[in-house]
Scaffold this active site. Structure first.
Site, PDB file in Angstrom:
ATOM      1  NE  ARG A  20      -2.047  -1.364   3.522  1.00 35.66           N
ATOM      2  CZ  ARG A  20      -2.328  -1.028   4.772  1.00 35.66           C
ATOM      3  NH1 ARG A  20      -3.442  -0.385   5.050  1.00 35.66           N
ATOM      4  NH2 ARG A  20      -1.513  -1.337   5.755  1.00 35.66           N
ATOM      5  CG  ASN A  38      -3.741  -4.480   3.508  1.00 34.06           C
ATOM      6  OD1 ASN A  38      -3.213  -4.425   2.405  1.00 34.06           O
ATOM      7  ND2 ASN A  38      -3.044  -4.443   4.625  1.00 34.06           N
TER       8      ASN A  38
END
Length: 102
Positions: A20, A38
């Site tokens: 990320r 996520n």
């Protein structure tokens, strides 16, 4: 300027490897708006908005990810070329830049 909108899902070993964070840095470098998070199914998912060229470069990054990741697949859940302002606003959900969401 026309804007493309993608909603993406990246599967493989992509959680717990800074995917990320690296995705955010790449998106910011490219000048994209959107977010990444996520997902409960162990994938990383998100939304990106930008020009056709920006999105193309971003998709190339997603297919590789950071060196610690092992990307198996990148699925485009949505791929709108010349997306409307309304669709973009809805997809960004308040994002003004490119952010990591929890």
């Amino acid at each position: 300027m026309s804007q493309n909108l993608i909603q993406f899902k990246v599967t493989g070993d992509v959680q717990g490897v800074n995917f990320r964070s690296y995705t955010q840095k790449e998106a910011q470098k490219l000048g994209l708006k959107g977010h990444v998070y996520n997902h409960d199914d162990s994938s990383v998912q998100g939304v990106a908005v930008g020009s056709a060229e920006q999105i193309k470069q971003f998709q190339s990054f997603l297919s590789k990810g950071p060196s610690a990741a092992d990307v198996h697949n990148v699925e485009l859940l949505q791929n709108d070329q010349n997306a409307s302002e309304e669709d973009i606003k809805k997809a960004l959900g308040g994002s003004t830049g490119f952010e990591v969401r929890r």
